[in-house]
Motif scaffolding. Structure first.
Motif, PDB file in Angstrom:
ATOM      1  N   SER A  30       0.805  -1.216   0.000  1.00 46.16           N
ATOM      2  CA  SER A  30       0.000   0.000   0.000  1.00 46.16           C
ATOM      3  C   SER A  30       0.837   1.264   0.000  1.00 46.16           C
ATOM      4  CB  SER A  30      -0.953   0.006   1.195  1.00 46.16           C
ATOM      5  OG  SER A  30      -0.214  -0.020   2.402  1.00 46.16           O
ATOM      6  N   SER A  31       2.121   1.169   0.273  1.00 45.91           N
ATOM      7  CA  SER A  31       2.965   2.356   0.302  1.00 45.91           C
ATOM      8  C   SER A  31       3.717   2.587  -1.004  1.00 45.91           C
ATOM      9  CB  SER A  31       3.979   2.256   1.452  1.00 45.91           C
ATOM     10  OG  SER A  31       4.901   1.209   1.213  1.00 45.91           O
ATOM     11  N   TYR A  32       3.509   1.723  -1.993  1.00 47.08           N
ATOM     12  CA  TYR A  32       4.240   1.820  -3.246  1.00 47.08           C
ATOM     13  C   TYR A  32       3.412   2.482  -4.341  1.00 47.08           C
ATOM     14  CZ  TYR A  32       8.038  -1.244  -1.762  1.00 47.08           C
ATOM     15  OH  TYR A  32       9.129  -1.767  -1.130  1.00 47.08           O
ATOM     16  N   THR A  33       4.077   3.310  -5.133  1.00 45.72           N
ATOM     17  CA  THR A  33       3.506   3.725  -6.404  1.00 45.72           C
ATOM     18  C   THR A  33       3.568   2.525  -7.344  1.00 45.72           C
ATOM     19  OG1 THR A  33       4.040   6.068  -6.238  1.00 45.72           O
ATOM     20  CG2 THR A  33       3.923   5.149  -8.444  1.00 45.72           C
ATOM     21  N   VAL A  51      -0.135   4.843 -10.734  1.00 44.91           N
ATOM     22  CA  VAL A  51      -1.061   5.294  -9.698  1.00 44.91           C
ATOM     23  C   VAL A  51      -0.293   5.426  -8.399  1.00 44.91           C
ATOM     24  CG1 VAL A  51      -1.805   2.909  -9.227  1.00 44.91           C
ATOM     25  CG2 VAL A  51      -3.271   4.818  -8.547  1.00 44.91           C
ATOM     26  N   THR A  52      -0.570   6.491  -7.646  1.00 42.21           N
ATOM     27  CA  THR A  52       0.111   6.690  -6.370  1.00 42.21           C
ATOM     28  C   THR A  52      -0.383   5.705  -5.324  1.00 42.21           C
ATOM     29  OG1 THR A  52      -1.513   8.391  -5.827  1.00 42.21           O
ATOM     30  CG2 THR A  52       0.605   9.126  -6.733  1.00 42.21           C
ATOM     31  N   TRP A  53       0.316   5.687  -4.184  1.00 40.68           N
ATOM     32  CA  TRP A  53       0.030   4.684  -3.158  1.00 40.68           C
ATOM     33  C   TRP A  53      -1.364   4.795  -2.590  1.00 40.68           C
ATOM     34  CZ3 TRP A  53      -0.141   5.834   2.309  1.00 40.68           C
ATOM     35  CH2 TRP A  53       0.028   7.204   2.596  1.00 40.68           C
ATOM     36  N   THR A  54      -1.941   6.009  -2.602  1.00 49.36           N
ATOM     37  CA  THR A  54      -3.298   6.175  -2.084  1.00 49.36           C
ATOM     38  C   THR A  54      -4.351   5.907  -3.152  1.00 49.36           C
ATOM     39  OG1 THR A  54      -3.310   8.510  -2.660  1.00 49.36           O
ATOM     40  CG2 THR A  54      -2.529   7.912  -0.450  1.00 49.36           C
ATOM     41  N   SER A 100       8.987   2.633  -4.530  1.00 44.33           N
ATOM     42  CA  SER A 100       8.746   3.009  -3.134  1.00 44.33           C
ATOM     43  C   SER A 100       8.744   4.500  -2.877  1.00 44.33           C
ATOM     44  CB  SER A 100       9.797   2.343  -2.242  1.00 44.33           C
ATOM     45  OG  SER A 100      11.086   2.797  -2.582  1.00 44.33           O
ATOM     46  N   SER A 101       8.891   5.319  -3.919  1.00 42.23           N
ATOM     47  CA  SER A 101       9.033   6.759  -3.693  1.00 42.23           C
ATOM     48  C   SER A 101       7.728   7.471  -3.423  1.00 42.23           C
ATOM     49  CB  SER A 101       9.707   7.418  -4.902  1.00 42.23           C
ATOM     50  OG  SER A 101       8.841   7.359  -6.009  1.00 42.23           O
ATOM     51  N   ARG A 108      11.390   3.789 -16.700  1.00 39.80           N
ATOM     52  CA  ARG A 108      11.355   2.414 -16.197  1.00 39.80           C
ATOM     53  C   ARG A 108      12.475   2.149 -15.194  1.00 39.80           C
ATOM     54  NH1 ARG A 108      13.250   2.106 -21.485  1.00 39.80           N
ATOM     55  NH2 ARG A 108      15.286   1.091 -21.760  1.00 39.80           N
ATOM     56  N   ASP A 109      13.601   2.839 -15.324  1.00 40.06           N
ATOM     57  CA  ASP A 109      14.719   2.619 -14.408  1.00 40.06           C
ATOM     58  C   ASP A 109      14.416   3.078 -12.982  1.00 40.06           C
ATOM     59  OD1 ASP A 109      17.291   3.396 -16.889  1.00 40.06           O
ATOM     60  OD2 ASP A 109      16.087   1.599 -16.533  1.00 40.06           O
ATOM     61  N   GLU A 110      13.346   3.859 -12.809  1.00 39.28           N
ATOM     62  CA  GLU A 110      12.991   4.350 -11.477  1.00 39.28           C
ATOM     63  C   GLU A 110      12.224   3.317 -10.664  1.00 39.28           C
ATOM     64  OE1 GLU A 110      13.877   7.215 -10.240  1.00 39.28           O
ATOM     65  OE2 GLU A 110      14.612   8.304 -11.990  1.00 39.28           O
TER      66      GLU A 110
END
Length: 124
Positions: A30-33, A51-54, A100-101, A108-110
């Motif tokens: 739930s904390s991952y993008t 999609v963002t974590w929320t 995890s950011s 893609r490298d991120e």
């Protein structure tokens, strides 16, 4: 650590729809993008949606905006990609990825974790 498994790919006619799923293992899902990428034969892997974590923010590549929808269900540790009005040029292996950011990223490298991919083939 996050493990990702995609499903839902297949063969569909142009104009049809598919929904891809990506099941994640790990307590911190739930904390991952979460992002979806795709790679067609002979081409580089490209960003499709994130999609963002929320689940409150989403972003799409221009080529799929208005046709694809990304969503997530953190209670089920799953992210989805609803694909409508499919075109032959959407044919590719689709990959789920996690970062995890907590912000939307397109390179893609991120992304730190990747699934094995699921094949989507759109016939004309």
């Amino acid at each position: 650590q996050v493990q990702l498994v995609e499903s839902g790919g297949g063969l569909v006619q142009a104009g049809g729809s598919l929904r891809l799923s990506c099941a994640a293992s790990g307590r911190t899902f739930s904390s991952y993008t979460m992002g979806w990428f795709r790679q067609a034969p002979g081409k580089e892997r490209e960003f499709v949606a994130a999609v963002t974590w929320t689940g409150s923010s989403t972003y799409y590549a221009d080529s799929v905006a208005g046709r694809f929808t990304i969503s997530r269900d953190n209670a089920k540790n799953t992210v989805y990609l609803q694909m409508n009005s499919l075109k032959p040029e959407d044919t590719a292996v689709y990959y789920c990825a996690a970062d995890s950011s907590r912000i939307i990223k397109t390179p893609r490298d991120e992304y730190e974790y990747w699934g094995q991919g699921t094949q989507v083939t759109v016939s004309s």
